[in-house]
Design a protein around this motif. Structure first.
Motif, PDB file in Angstrom:
ATOM      1  N   LYS A 216      25.306  16.971  69.858  1.00 22.80           N
ATOM      2  CA  LYS A 216      26.619  17.601  69.939  1.00 22.80           C
ATOM      3  C   LYS A 216      27.359  17.590  68.603  1.00 22.80           C
ATOM      4  O   LYS A 216      27.994  18.581  68.215  1.00 22.80           O
ATOM      5  N   THR A 217      27.276  16.452  67.905  1.00 28.17           N
ATOM      6  CA  THR A 217      28.102  16.298  66.701  1.00 28.17           C
ATOM      7  C   THR A 217      27.301  16.318  65.406  1.00 28.17           C
ATOM      8  O   THR A 217      27.881  16.444  64.334  1.00 28.17           O
ATOM      9  N   GLY A 218      25.983  16.160  65.502  1.00 27.54           N
ATOM     10  CA  GLY A 218      25.168  16.107  64.298  1.00 27.54           C
ATOM     11  C   GLY A 218      25.209  14.769  63.603  1.00 27.54           C
ATOM     12  O   GLY A 218      24.680  14.620  62.494  1.00 27.54           O
ATOM     13  N   CYS A 219      25.827  13.756  64.247  1.00 25.37           N
ATOM     14  CA  CYS A 219      25.936  12.427  63.650  1.00 25.37           C
ATOM     15  C   CYS A 219      24.557  11.766  63.579  1.00 25.37           C
ATOM     16  O   CYS A 219      23.824  11.741  64.559  1.00 25.37           O
ATOM     17  N   LYS A 220      24.212  11.208  62.427  1.00 23.15           N
ATOM     18  CA  LYS A 220      22.928  10.534  62.235  1.00 23.15           C
ATOM     19  C   LYS A 220      23.122   9.043  61.999  1.00 23.15           C
ATOM     20  O   LYS A 220      22.280   8.370  61.400  1.00 23.15           O
ATOM     21  N   GLY A 221      24.232   8.530  62.488  1.00 25.26           N
ATOM     22  CA  GLY A 221      24.496   7.115  62.303  1.00 25.26           C
ATOM     23  C   GLY A 221      23.588   6.237  63.141  1.00 25.26           C
ATOM     24  O   GLY A 221      22.935   6.687  64.085  1.00 25.26           O
ATOM     25  N   ARG A 222      23.533   4.955  62.812  1.00 23.96           N
ATOM     26  CA  ARG A 222      22.710   3.986  63.535  1.00 23.96           C
ATOM     27  C   ARG A 222      23.615   2.957  64.213  1.00 23.96           C
ATOM     28  O   ARG A 222      24.725   2.700  63.765  1.00 23.96           O
ATOM     29  N   TYR A 223      23.090   2.385  65.288  1.00 26.19           N
ATOM     30  CA  TYR A 223      23.877   1.440  66.077  1.00 26.19           C
ATOM     31  C   TYR A 223      23.718   0.021  65.547  1.00 26.19           C
ATOM     32  O   TYR A 223      22.665  -0.371  65.044  1.00 26.19           O
ATOM     33  N   LYS A 224      24.787  -0.758  65.688  1.00 25.78           N
ATOM     34  CA  LYS A 224      24.751  -2.170  65.346  1.00 25.78           C
ATOM     35  C   LYS A 224      25.678  -2.913  66.300  1.00 25.78           C
ATOM     36  O   LYS A 224      26.545  -2.321  66.958  1.00 25.78           O
TER      37      LYS A 224
END
Length: 619
Positions: free
Chosen positions: A591-599
């Motif tokens: 949906k947003t194109g976010c490529k962040g990772r979880y922590k």
């Protein structure tokens, strides 16, 4: 309990796989489900019971119990999604079980009908008369397997719907009391109990029962061959075998009769205890005040559900019945069944009080004590009868063993040496592990036979089955393994009719040759979706039922058994959680194109947060 052993694999295609199936084991029939997206998904601990009842697995019984899940499953299949921890996943539902369960579930008449297969429209006559021709949907040409153009048409979801619509229309025209032939509807004779999947390859071929059926069938051919070789030396062996089988059924029936007599005695003892407590002014439960005119009503302390189970009706005495509220008795309390109390002979019924059989509570207790004594005598008679028939069965079995010829004795001795102990009181059948041992020791087992074409063909057949079933592992297969499994199945379908031209093709071999390959080509596995987990819970449920054997109320007993099994289970499907580790990038990427990772939000937290968009998920 939270599930933290979710596995990820490319073949899941980011979907949640659930398989639903049923089977009868012991005295109870179960409907269960498993999450395939977990490690050891075929274990009994990963098998969750949806419903269970103590009765035969007939269509009507299954309809009354399992039919309650039709609407929910249909809605899941329509949505094709499952929400877990506020995250929506694609959902795929498979149905598994033995052939009998699958046929009953989807309204099919079974493997003996005119169209015996659930997945295609092959006719039974084509299985019985092969004339040595290959039975395979593929043909080997120039060292390549190509599709057989003359093969039977596959069933589709639309075909099932059309056959069902024609069946319903015919029932409405002919009426419910007219037997409808399923032959005109490709052997579809009843409405499905569970929603039919749009892709029929989501109905899993019963790989475990295919193994059992084929090994048992062809081992019996080996036994018959041994008996033929012994026929000239042993007289009356076949007659003794038939006598043993007959006595085995008689002993089983005597055991069932004894069990029923003991259950009836326990019921009568419970009634006597409640009557004695009521006579002493003690109310056991006091749930039902709808008592009859007997000095001590046997149903006074019964719940409404218990009264319904006893199939009770009311009957009125012509002597003491005055007005509308006097002289009425429960048929159960005066020793009559519901049918007897409603017969025409009961129009002149006179109660035990008017005939001076009963004058007070003590007389009711005395009559009940007489009933208890009569049931005790019946139990003793049944025990003696069962003991006699069991002795006859044991003696017949010893005679059968003694009268066996050298070839058959050697065959049975070899079975014991390789670790196969046949079930004496279950028609000498095998279990799954027995079949694997037989396939692994084919040459040792067949050393008993002299060299012949029959022996060579049997060794070749068992070797081919062993090579196929090695790939029925509870995991995904590689592309090379998928190809190998398909080729081995197709080769068996070409080889078997040529070596056994007078034998019919068993429905299980048809499933193995024709539908296991197409199933494996689509899903890259068959063992992962097999019925092993469902079969394994029968032993667990039987052991748990022994814990609650003193619980008389059937529904309460089932509730306790299922609750105990859920507590023992290593997986609680209601609290399934998907580990964030299987997807490192942000769930909002599409949906947003976010490529962040979880922590982790903080040490000890049960939540993870995306480092870029701050999207939060639970662990």
């Amino acid at each position: 309990m939270k599930m933290d052993n979710v596995r990820s694999h490319d073949n899941f295609n980011k979907e949640i796989w659930i398989k639903i199936g049923g089977d009868k084991g012991g005295t109870s029939t179960k409907l269960a489900f498993q999450y395939v997206n977990q490690h050891n998904s075929n274990s009994s601990a990963a098998t969750n019971i949806l419903a269970m009842f103590e009765a035969c697995d007939t269509y009507s019984n299954m309809e009354n119990v399992f039919g309650n899940f039709y609407t929910q499953l249909a809605e899941l299949q329509r949505r094709k999604t499952l929400t877990i921890n506020r995250v929506v996943y694609p959902l795929r539902i498979f149905y598994f079980g033995d052939t009998e369960f699958l046929c009953k579930t989807f309204g099919h008449m079974g493997p003996s009908s005119s169209y015996p297969c659930l997945w295609c429209k092959i006719q039974l006559k084509n299985l019985r008369n092969t004339n040595g021709q290959p039975h395979c949907p593929m043909t080997l040409k120039d060292n390549k397997w190509v599709k057989n153009d003359n093969w039977a048409e596959s069933r589709t979801f639309e075909d099932y719907q059309q056959d069902l619509a024609n069946l319903v229309a015919e029932e409405e025209d002919e009426g419910q009391n007219v037997r409808i032939s399923g032959k005109d509807h490709h052997s579809i004779s009843k409405r499905p109990l569970l929603p039919l999947p749009s892709d029929l390859l989501q109905i899993v071929p019963p790989s475990l029962h295919i193994l059992l059926g084929l090994v048992v069938r062809h081992f019996k051919q080996i036994e018959d061959k041994c008996r033929q070789l012994d026929k000239g030396n042993v007289q009356g062996a076949e007659q003794l075998e038939r006598s043993w089988n007959s006595n085995s059924q008689i002993a089983k029936q005597a055991e069932l009769d004894l069990r029923e007599a003991k259950d009836a005695l326990e019921d009568e003892l419970d009634i006597l205890s409640s009557l004695q407590q009521a006579a002493n002014g003690r109310v056991v439960r006091g749930l039902t005040n709808d008592a009859c005119c007997m000095p001590l009503c046997k149903l006074r302390n019964c719940t409404p559900q218990e009264v319904d189970k006893k199939n009770v009706s009311w009957i009125r005495c012509i002597e003491c019945g005055e007005g509308q509220t006097k002289g009425w008795f429960h048929s159960y309390c005066v020793g009559l069944s519901k049918e007897e109390s409603e017969s025409d002979d009961m129009d002149e019924f006179v109660c035990p009080i008017c005939t001076n059989e009963v004058s007070g509570p003590n007389d009711v207790i005395s009559l009940q004590e007489e009933r208890v004594n009569a049931h005790k005598a019946l139990v003793r008679d049944k025990e003696e009868d069962y003991s006699k028939k069991k002795k006859v069965l044991d003696a017949t079995y010893d005679d059968v063993v003694e009268r066996r010829g050298n070839f058959e004795k050697t065959l049975n001795d070899t079975l014991k040496k390789i670790g196969v102990q046949r079930q004496a009181y279950h028609s000498q059948c095998f279990v799954g592990n027995h079949c694997k041992i037989i396939l692994a020791n084919t040459e040792v087992l067949l050393d008993v036979l002299p060299n012949s074409d029959f022996k060579c063909n049997m060794i070749g057949l068992f070797k081919r089955l062993r090579a196929i079933f090695k790939l029925f592992k509870s995991d995904f297969l590689s592309d090379a393994e998928v190809r190998a499994l398909c080729v081995r199945c197709w080769e068996l379908g070409t080889w078997f009719p040529r070596k056994f031209p007078t034998d019919s093709i068993p429905p299980k071999m048809h499933m193995l040759v024709c539908h296991i390959p197409e199933f494996v080509q689509k899903w890259k596995t068959v063992g992962l979706l097999s019925e092993h987990g469902l079969e394994s819970i029968h032993k667990d449920i039987n052991s748990i039922e022994r814990i609650y054997c003193t619980v008389r109320e059937s529904q309460e007993k089932m509730r306790l058994v299922i609750g105990n099994h859920q507590q023992r289970s290593a997986t609680n499907a209601a609290a399934i959680q998907v580990s964030p580790k299987e997807k490192k990038t942000c769930y909002t990427f599409e949906k947003t194109g976010c490529k962040g990772r979880y922590k982790l939000r903080f040490k000890g937290s049960e939540e993870r947060v995306c480092g870029k968009c701050a999207h939060v998920i639970s662990i």
